[in-house]
Scaffold this active site. Sequence first.
Site, PDB file in Angstrom:
ATOM      1  N   HIS A 184       0.814  -1.106  -0.014  1.00  0.00           N
ATOM      2  CA  HIS A 184      -0.217  -0.242  -0.011  1.00  0.00           C
ATOM      3  C   HIS A 184       0.780   1.256  -0.038  1.00  0.00           C
ATOM      4  CE1 HIS A 184      -3.617   2.453   1.259  1.00  0.00           C
ATOM      5  NE2 HIS A 184      -2.857   3.261   1.708  1.00  0.00           N
ATOM      6  N   GLU A 185       1.786   1.279   0.914  1.00  0.00           N
ATOM      7  CA  GLU A 185       2.562   2.309   1.138  1.00  0.00           C
ATOM      8  C   GLU A 185       3.585   2.881  -0.155  1.00  0.00           C
ATOM      9  OE1 GLU A 185       1.755   4.656   3.345  1.00  0.00           O
ATOM     10  OE2 GLU A 185       0.659   3.439   4.432  1.00  0.00           O
ATOM     11  N   HIS A 211       1.649   4.721  -3.017  1.00  0.00           N
ATOM     12  CA  HIS A 211       1.612   5.981  -2.478  1.00  0.00           C
ATOM     13  C   HIS A 211       3.127   6.669  -3.019  1.00  0.00           C
ATOM     14  CE1 HIS A 211      -2.023   6.793  -0.445  1.00  0.00           C
ATOM     15  NE2 HIS A 211      -1.587   5.546   0.587  1.00  0.00           N
ATOM     16  N   HIS A 236       3.754   6.512  -6.845  1.00  0.00           N
ATOM     17  CA  HIS A 236       2.881   7.835  -7.398  1.00  0.00           C
ATOM     18  C   HIS A 236       3.724   8.877  -7.141  1.00  0.00           C
ATOM     19  CE1 HIS A 236      -1.477   9.357  -7.410  1.00  0.00           C
ATOM     20  NE2 HIS A 236      -0.684   9.788  -8.509  1.00  0.00           N
TER      21      HIS A 236
END
Length: 604
Positions: free
Chosen positions: A393-394, A397, A400
């Site tokens: 998940h991290e 980020h 991105h």
Amino acid sequence: MKMATKVVLRTEVPVEDTWDLTTIFTSDESWESEFKAVQQLTDEAVRFKGTLAESADQLLSALQFSDELVVRLSKVYVYASMKHDQDTGNTVYQALNSRAESLASKASAALSFMEPELLAVADETIATYVYESAQLRVYAHELEKITNKRAHTLSDKEEALLAKAGEVLNASQNTFGILNNADLRFPSIEDENGETVEITHGLYGPLLESKDRRVRRDAFQNVYQTYKALLNTFASTLTGQIKEDNFRAEVKQFTDAREAAVFSNNIPQTVHQTLLETVGNNVDLLHRYVRLRKQVLAVDELHVYDLYTPLVADVDELSFTYEEAKAVTIAALAPLGEEYVSILKEGFDKRWVDVVENKGKRSGAYSGGSYGTNPFILLNWHDTLDNLYTLVHEFGHSVHSYLTRNNQPAVYGDYTIFLAEIASTTNENLLTDYLLKTYEDEKIQAYIINHFLDGFKGTVFRQTQFAEFEHEIHLADQAGKALTAEFLTELYYGINKKYYGDTLVHDEEIGYEWARIPHFYYNYYVYQYATGFSAASALAQHILTEGEPAVARYLTFLKAGNSDYPIDVLKAAGVDMTTAKPIEDALKVFETRLSEFEEIMAKK
């Protein structure tokens, strides 16, 4: 990497398990030098005040100055805050963090003249300046976003008055925060081992996941009886917040608070409305999940406090050391292509990640950084499936942010909250697909699917339920309805019953849940969790089924930053959130996973 068996001191953490903040500043002394330089730069901002309309060159100079100040300030802030987060008990970095926060406030105030001054410049003048200057053309979209606000901007005196009233208008949110986080005390109960534990906000979730039904019931009943005792007070604070939202919308000449909330990101109200309608028309899928939960738990009655306990026991095979998790992350995200995977490897090799829990370290996990720095990740690693999902998940980020900052100028080097959770959740979807293809054991598959279904339930169904309640109370206040505790409880209870269906025993206490949800004080924020999850689900399916064309579109999305409006950035990736299709597609994925889970559990 050998994981620590106890919580160690920061000085005992191996260097390879820490993030490398020397890539921002080589030492505290170099941070200090830059801090002073940014202080001086902040003081220079005043020289641009009153000059923005003079010429194209002067406007360009002011915008470039603003970019430089923000970029340099952000690096100062990131270094100090991350040094603080790695050991919150370190007084040196407590001081640096406090000073950085003060400087950020000072810089924000120093640049605050720019937007009002730009709004005073005629559109024709700005258009002429943009036409005259190729360099200024870079800022065309940013200038358009600012000038779009003109129809909803008051006179200077009125805006100043509204700003001064901010502290008073925010009183309800502040009071709720203090009451909910500081003053509220929950009773103690006995846990599974017969030990007396005091319920806290942090402990409530794990207690609801307990395998002991008595523990779940006691936690649920005691928490909501505590809120019931203060229900009129919470109704007063929530009423104050809703009235503030509606007041600001009215004075800014919006039709309602929803229009005002979505306006800043140029998001049509239909996006919010389509979410409510599409999820509302498909709550039968959630009803079906609830029926399955009752069957698996083998209870005569399924109560609200039975909705969070896992349906599948922990699986030893789904334990991952950090080194193993790195390998799984790279393998699971391989469908995103070589460019994406190369960035993952760079992050692991160049120490973007602060891995190990240590004494004083901030809890939880996040991806941070700023324009001009690496995208760093804070973890508190344990060898669990949840931590593997957190890592993936991290990194969503972080990649991105990396691609945005390396492909956009500073003015567009970030992305809005509407887009913020899409890349991270896309990664989670890809990880789920990878794990289900990797593990053939049905017990393991059931565990993974249960993890996915509960995540979907909590993000799409539950957050849309919140969004529906939030919208209804804004409309009720706008229509002159008193938001009494009785009205709020009856409305919330009815919406909860709509979402979870007749299989569930709708305990009286669930009607009081509105009183403990902080998101109702965030003015149409919560719906973005559900839209983001839906968009991510659609993107992951495109990537897995289409391959390279979908990956190319997706990378374009990750590189776009704020260079266009978020709805249009997503459209370029192949997802149109102004339609119901992404939400419908996400619900189809939920239905498919639910069918798989039903099939496995039927064999048991």
